[in-house]
Enzyme design. Structure first.
Site, PDB file in Angstrom:
ATOM      1  N   LYS A 112      32.887  51.336  36.676  1.00 54.34           N
ATOM      2  CA  LYS A 112      32.042  51.138  35.492  1.00 54.34           C
ATOM      3  C   LYS A 112      30.616  51.658  35.722  1.00 54.34           C
ATOM      4  CE  LYS A 112      34.749  47.153  33.862  1.00 54.34           C
ATOM      5  NZ  LYS A 112      34.685  45.784  33.279  1.00 54.34           N
ATOM      6  N   TYR A 147      38.396  49.019  24.331  1.00 50.39           N
ATOM      7  CA  TYR A 147      38.348  47.556  24.460  1.00 50.39           C
ATOM      8  C   TYR A 147      38.641  46.840  23.140  1.00 50.39           C
ATOM      9  CZ  TYR A 147      36.720  47.534  29.309  1.00 50.39           C
ATOM     10  OH  TYR A 147      36.634  47.659  30.683  1.00 50.39           O
ATOM     11  N   PHE A 158      31.488  38.718  23.392  1.00 54.73           N
ATOM     12  CA  PHE A 158      30.800  39.707  24.228  1.00 54.73           C
ATOM     13  C   PHE A 158      31.189  41.152  23.903  1.00 54.73           C
ATOM     14  CE2 PHE A 158      34.561  38.103  26.527  1.00 54.73           C
ATOM     15  CZ  PHE A 158      35.269  39.297  26.744  1.00 54.73           C
ATOM     16  N   ARG A 194      44.635  44.033  40.838  1.00 54.52           N
ATOM     17  CA  ARG A 194      43.847  42.886  40.369  1.00 54.52           C
ATOM     18  C   ARG A 194      43.416  42.020  41.563  1.00 54.52           C
ATOM     19  NH1 ARG A 194      42.443  42.680  34.743  1.00 54.52           N
ATOM     20  NH2 ARG A 194      42.504  40.420  34.915  1.00 54.52           N
ATOM     21  N   ASN A 213      30.622  44.316  35.954  1.00 58.69           N
ATOM     22  CA  ASN A 213      31.442  43.897  37.089  1.00 58.69           C
ATOM     23  C   ASN A 213      32.150  45.033  37.822  1.00 58.69           C
ATOM     24  OD1 ASN A 213      33.322  44.353  35.150  1.00 58.69           O
ATOM     25  ND2 ASN A 213      34.172  42.286  35.108  1.00 58.69           N
ATOM     26  N   HIS A 265      37.221  48.191  36.359  1.00 59.44           N
ATOM     27  CA  HIS A 265      38.260  47.717  35.452  1.00 59.44           C
ATOM     28  C   HIS A 265      39.595  47.859  36.149  1.00 59.44           C
ATOM     29  CE1 HIS A 265      40.887  47.428  31.925  1.00 59.44           C
ATOM     30  NE2 HIS A 265      41.496  48.500  32.386  1.00 59.44           N
ATOM     31  N   GLU A 320      46.426  52.696  28.733  1.00 57.15           N
ATOM     32  CA  GLU A 320      45.083  53.071  29.176  1.00 57.15           C
ATOM     33  C   GLU A 320      45.088  54.428  29.897  1.00 57.15           C
ATOM     34  OE1 GLU A 320      43.746  48.388  29.543  1.00 57.15           O
ATOM     35  OE2 GLU A 320      43.973  49.570  31.372  1.00 57.15           O
TER      36      GLU A 320
HETATM   37  P1  ATP Z   1      38.697  44.424  32.952  1.00 57.06           P
HETATM   38  O1  ATP Z   1      39.578  44.420  31.730  1.00 57.06           O
HETATM   39  O2  ATP Z   1      37.409  45.193  32.764  1.00 57.06           O
HETATM   40  O3  ATP Z   1      39.433  44.808  34.185  1.00 57.06           O
HETATM   41  P2  ATP Z   1      39.118  41.624  33.256  1.00 57.06           P
HETATM   42  O4  ATP Z   1      40.526  41.924  32.870  1.00 57.06           O
HETATM   43  O5  ATP Z   1      38.871  40.947  34.567  1.00 57.06           O
HETATM   44  O6  ATP Z   1      38.235  42.928  33.220  1.00 57.06           O
HETATM   45  P3  ATP Z   1      38.679  40.802  30.530  1.00 57.06           P
HETATM   46  O7  ATP Z   1      38.869  39.400  30.084  1.00 57.06           O
HETATM   47  O8  ATP Z   1      39.737  41.814  30.189  1.00 57.06           O
HETATM   48  O9  ATP Z   1      38.431  40.767  32.115  1.00 57.06           O
HETATM   49  O10 ATP Z   1      37.279  41.276  29.994  1.00 57.06           O
HETATM   50  C1  ATP Z   1      36.988  42.676  29.894  1.00 57.06           C
HETATM   51  C2  ATP Z   1      35.570  42.916  30.318  1.00 57.06           C
HETATM   52  O11 ATP Z   1      34.704  42.298  29.385  1.00 57.06           O
HETATM   53  C3  ATP Z   1      35.177  42.304  31.667  1.00 57.06           C
HETATM   54  O12 ATP Z   1      35.529  43.078  32.769  1.00 57.06           O
HETATM   55  C4  ATP Z   1      33.674  42.215  31.510  1.00 57.06           C
HETATM   56  O13 ATP Z   1      33.065  43.494  31.742  1.00 57.06           O
HETATM   57  C5  ATP Z   1      33.529  41.837  30.053  1.00 57.06           C
HETATM   58  N1  ATP Z   1      33.439  40.388  29.904  1.00 57.06           N
HETATM   59  C6  ATP Z   1      34.440  39.482  30.041  1.00 57.06           C
HETATM   60  N2  ATP Z   1      33.999  38.234  29.865  1.00 57.06           N
HETATM   61  C7  ATP Z   1      32.673  38.346  29.596  1.00 57.06           C
HETATM   62  C8  ATP Z   1      31.632  37.418  29.316  1.00 57.06           C
HETATM   63  N3  ATP Z   1      31.864  36.117  29.258  1.00 57.06           N
HETATM   64  N4  ATP Z   1      30.386  37.907  29.100  1.00 57.06           N
HETATM   65  C9  ATP Z   1      30.133  39.232  29.139  1.00 57.06           C
HETATM   66  N5  ATP Z   1      31.074  40.172  29.394  1.00 57.06           N
HETATM   67  C10 ATP Z   1      32.319  39.736  29.625  1.00 57.06           C
HETATM   68 MG    MG Z   2      41.069  43.060  31.188  1.00 61.52          MG
END
Ligand code: ATP
Ligand code: MG
Length: 138
Positions: A10, A50, A58, A86, A113, A116, A127
């Site tokens: 990211k 997304y 968010f 993961r 974070n 992804h 994706e």
């Molecule tokens: P990713 O899909 O990016 O691998 P993830 O599967 O661990 O992450 P998701 O629940 O799919 O988490 O959320 C997608 C992304 O949205 C997160 O990686 C983060 O960048 C953002 N995100 C998730 N929760 C929050 C939050 N509470 N506040 C801000 N951003 C968030």
């Molecule tokens: Mg995710």
């Protein structure tokens, strides 16, 4: 069980110069890179990628962040790829991520974070198709 997943490094991580270190961790963990590109998403593209999170509070912040800079997108191959990746990246919130995981090492916050990782075989395929044509993968 599939043997492929999809990842993005990211904008926070590319901006801080962590791309090489993160790719090193991914390769050392046994993932083979089957496609890769450096690119930048427009707001529209980030919004589409997304879209599943459209109703989450968010979403706007996430779309702004993911279109704010360079990303590296890749298709990765390994046995049990989705689940193992993961595990390698750790919890969404780096404060809760296990020691030694990519998010623990390189992520600043739950929003920014570092990486992804696809959450299912089905989404890994969707994706990967979002970023790569047949000519760009093997
Ligand atoms: P990713 O899909 O990016 O691998 P993830 O599967 O661990 O992450 P998701 O629940 O799919 O988490 O959320 C997608 C992304 O949205 C997160 O990686 C983060 O960048 C953002 N995100 C998730 N929760 C929050 C939050 N509470 N506040 C801000 N951003 C968030
Ligand atoms: Mg995710």
């Amino acid at each position: 069980m599939s043997n492929r997943t999809f990842t993005m490094i990211k904008p926070d991580a590319t901006q801080k110069g962590y791309t090489g270190a993160i790719l090193d961790q991914i390769i050392k963990a046994g993932f083979a890179v089957k496609a890769m590109k450096w690119t930048r998403l427009t707001k529209e593209q980030a919004g589409l990628f997304y879209e599943v999170h459209k109703e989450r509070p968010f979403y706007g912040e996430l779309v702004d962040f993911m279109s704010s800079g360079t990303i590296v997108a890749a298709i990765l191959e390994k046995d049990n790829a989705v689940a193992d990746f993961r595990t390698l990246i750790g919890a969404t919130n780096p404060a809760q991520a296990a020691e030694g995981t990519i998010r623990k090492l390189f992520a600043a916050s739950v929003g920014e974070n570092a990486v992804h990782g696809s959450d299912s075989d089905e989404n890994a395929a969707i994706e990967g198709d979002f970023f790569f044509s047949k000519l760009e993968r093997f």
